[in-house]
Design an enzyme around this catalytic site. Structure first.
Site, PDB file in Angstrom:
ATOM      1  N   GLU A 516      10.898   3.803   8.708  1.00  0.00           N
ATOM      2  CA  GLU A 516      12.046   2.833   8.512  1.00  0.00           C
ATOM      3  C   GLU A 516      12.214   2.572  10.135  1.00  0.00           C
ATOM      4  O   GLU A 516      12.928   1.151  10.338  1.00  0.00           O
ATOM      5  CB  GLU A 516      13.342   3.467   8.002  1.00  0.00           C
ATOM      6  CG  GLU A 516      13.179   3.863   6.527  1.00  0.00           C
ATOM      7  CD  GLU A 516      12.702   2.598   5.713  1.00  0.00           C
ATOM      8  OE1 GLU A 516      12.951   1.451   5.903  1.00  0.00           O
ATOM      9  OE2 GLU A 516      12.148   2.759   4.796  1.00  0.00           O
ATOM     10  N   HIS A 519      10.481  -0.558  10.968  1.00  0.00           N
ATOM     11  CA  HIS A 519      11.144  -1.800  10.740  1.00  0.00           C
ATOM     12  C   HIS A 519      12.109  -2.177  11.693  1.00  0.00           C
ATOM     13  O   HIS A 519      12.165  -3.147  11.820  1.00  0.00           O
ATOM     14  CB  HIS A 519      11.817  -1.542   9.044  1.00  0.00           C
ATOM     15  CG  HIS A 519      10.620  -1.441   7.877  1.00  0.00           C
ATOM     16  ND1 HIS A 519       9.766  -2.457   7.756  1.00  0.00           N
ATOM     17  CD2 HIS A 519      10.615  -0.595   6.954  1.00  0.00           C
ATOM     18  CE1 HIS A 519       8.953  -2.024   6.648  1.00  0.00           C
ATOM     19  NE2 HIS A 519       9.543  -0.834   6.270  1.00  0.00           N
TER      20      HIS A 519
HETATM   21 ZN   LIG Z   1       8.827   0.382   4.289  1.00  0.00          ZN
END
Ligand SMILES: [Zn+2]
Length: 631
Positions: A516, A519
């Site tokens: 994450e 991202h």
């Molecule tokens: Zn992802």
């Protein structure tokens, strides 16, 4: 691990618009004394309330100390009205279209709606309640209608088409050309060229889909919450650690259940982490059943009728837009391009996955038999015996690993450390930024030159009012047009430790954090002029690249050594344990990866049918697809 990119509101413009504007055509001057046309001065309404202007907090962070739930709905309504007026003004501008008066004006439009929806969308996903859900249900169709009215606005599309057709002569910079191309393609893909009657049909379908999809998400969250397993005796929880039992007792107290009750809340996806340690087979089966059937119990949370209707309408929408199926429509602007490529990639895994599954099942069944069991392995048993098999084959116990994975150390000494070593970023925790839940922490992110780069929020623990999975999104997008820096958050669903217990997470959880944060880096390191193409506003199947890439740094020896330290002693994770984890990393993938690939193939099959296809029911159709996948 889904990434959750909220609809970019400039992508709303991208996606298109409606307009009810008065004609601005000027009659040819027949008079002897021509009068100059009045200057074009469209009236744009002004918003009121906390979302009318950018927040005055650092990075324009949302001020959760002031935002009230009653602020959202009027702000969304006003935001829609303002965006429609802004788009209307662009569409009816009497001047010939230019990049500035059309594309740039669109990029600048809708700022109030963007502000409120970024915050509102974050909360309905990560910290919702009945009131927010009701607001979401009321406003989602209005937002969809607005989006359609923009996409299907003939005058606006005419201006964009003029620019697009003449793009080679406009002297555009590469990012401007990209913006124009994406906008034009998106409008065409979403019906801008359709005749009026079909535009009306499309608008109706999109409106229905918007309501159905909102309803689906809310039913799934409710079904997950209501699906928690309640057990009446501690004995039924044999195999769990003291911390897990304490958490189950607290979950029961939180729900107002009598003493000696225990609650195992459901996590996202079918597999429940506790299945690997529960020794009581009846408890395992009960937990698996609760998870498996969370939204098909024939109650108010049953999603099957919704699934059928959504699939039916999506197929119809695709047909209207000139595609063979919804999957073909959906993939047409992604890197995969078409369903054949996507299905072909996934089906290519099946023979190897099937062989690995059969091999592991045989070993598990032999183990069950050797222990005197009179059954063969079922999905409810699989994780329990796989864990035993893992211990036997690799002498690896997940409980040996967790003490080395204290969550703050993983975040600050692992995830942040890797970003520092790779990109020179530094991080400083701050407590002056209001948050939407006390579990959320906030950091300022500094660039390699020491300047402020971004704000990062971290919301790690599972809650009953949080959607399942893990994701990243923005409260504020980076873009030079508005001069904003990214305000980014990561949401996870890790099991919260009971009060007084150390915050230890699993190896997979730590991996999810690196994922994450990949991202988050994509959002934080964005350096674009235009919001529609900033940060994670990229092709959906590219968006997983930065996250997958970032995962790999977790086991880089210098990174691992920096964060994986025993929470009590500070001792580094023994090299022998690390070697065992690496050796065992491909163990059980036939089952684990098999489930993911199968779910993806089911999804593609739901969306690969032509309009009017008779599914014959959710369970029947999925059974049929599954039978076809058998290797
Ligand atoms: Zn992802």
């Amino acid at each position: 691990m889904r990434t959750f990119t909220l609809v970019s509101l400039s992508a709303l413009a991208l996606a298109g618009c409606a307009a009810s504007s008065a004609s601005t055509d000027t009659a040819p001057a027949a008079e002897a004394t021509p009068v100059a046309a009045p200057p074009y001065a469209p009236v744009i309404p002004k918003g009121t309330g906390i979302f009318a202007e950018a927040s005055s907090l650092p990075f324009q962070a949302p001020d959760f100390s002031k935002i009230q739930e009653s602020d959202y709905e009027p702000a969304i309504e006003q935001g829609i009205a303002i965006q429609l007026a802004e788009v209307d003004a662009i569409a009816n501008n009497p001047e010939a279209p230019t990049f500035e008066n059309t594309m740039l004006a669109l990029e600048k439009s809708g700022s109030m709606l963007t502000r409120v929806l970024y915050v509102f969308g974050a909360l309905t996903s990560a910290n919702t309640n009945d009131n927010l859900d009701a607001i979401d249900a009321r406003t989602a169709p209005k937002i969809t209608a607005m989006r359609d009215s923009i996409t299907l606005n003939g005058k606006l599309f005419g201006r964009i088409k003029t620019l697009y057709d003449n793009r080679a002569q406009l002297g555009l910079a590469p990012d401007q050309l990209q913006l124009l191309t994406l906008q034009y393609d998106s409008m065409v893909r979403n019906g801008a060229n359709l005749p009026d009657a079909q535009k009306a049909q499309l608008t109706e379908i999109n409106g229905k889909l918007s309501s159905l999809q909102t309803d689906f998400g809310q039913k799934l969250t409710k079904g997950t919450k209501d699906g928690a397993l309640v057990v009446k005796s501690k004995a039924a929880l044999a195999g769990l650690g003291a911390g897990e039992i304490a958490a189950a007792a607290k979950a029961a107290t939180d729900r107002g259940l009598p003493a000696d009750s225990y609650v195992l809340p459901l996590q996202n996806t079918t597999q429940q982490p506790l299945l690997s340690s529960l020794t009581n087979r009846a408890t395992r089966q009960a937990l698996f059943e609760k998870s498996w059937n969370r939204s098909e119990r024939g109650d108010a949370s049953d999603t099957r009728a919704l699934i059928m209707e959504i699939a039916r309408l999506r197929a119809e929408k695709a047909k209207l837009l000139g595609f063979d199926s919804y999957a073909a429509y959906s993939l047409s602007d992604q890197m995969a391009k078409d369903p054949k490529a996507a299905i072909g990639l996934l089906e290519g895994f099946i023979p190897a996955l099937g062989a690995a599954q059969k091999r592991d099942a045989a070993e598990i069944n032999a183990m069950i038999k050797a222990e005197g069991g009179k059954f063969t392995v079922t999905p409810a048993d699989w994780d329990f015996y796989a864990e035993k098999l893992r211990k036997k084959k690799y002498a690896l116990d997940a409980n040996q690993v967790k003490p080395y994975l204290e969550i703050t150390s993983v975040l600050e000494n692992g995830v942040f450390f890797a970003a520092n070593q790779l990109y020179g970023l530094t991080f400083k925790k701050r407590t002056d930024i209001p948050v939407y839940h006390p579990d959320v922490t906030v950091y300022t992110v500094y660039d390699a030159d020491g300047s402020e780069l971004a704000l990062f929020y971290f919301d790690p623990w599972k809650r009953d009012n949080k959607s399942g999975g893990a994701w990243m999104s923005n409260f504020v997008d980076q873009n030079a047009l508005a001069g904003t820096k990214p305000v980014v958050f990561n949401v996870e669903n890790f099991t919260k430790p009971a009060p007084g217990q150390p915050a230890l997470i699993t190896w997979d959880d730590a991996n999810t954090m690196f994922h994450e944060f990949g991202h988050a880096l994509h959002g934080m390191l964005s350096n674009q002029r235009y919001p529609s193409i900033s940060g994670t506003n990229t092709a959906r199947d590219f968006v997983e690249f930065p996250s997958q890439f970032n995962e790999n740094w977790m086991t880089e020896p210098r990174v691992l050594a920096n964060f994986a330290k025993h929470y009590k002693t500070g001792a580094p994770m023994p090299a022998e344990l690390v070697a065992k984890i690496e050796k065992a990393s491909t163990f059980n993938q036939g089952y684990a990866l098999g489930e993911v690939i199968t779910a993806a193939l089911l999804d593609l099959n739901w969306h690969s049918v032509p309009a009017g296809y008779d599914f014959g029911g959710v369970n029947a159709y999925e059974g049929k697809v599954m039978a076809g996948l058998k290797s």
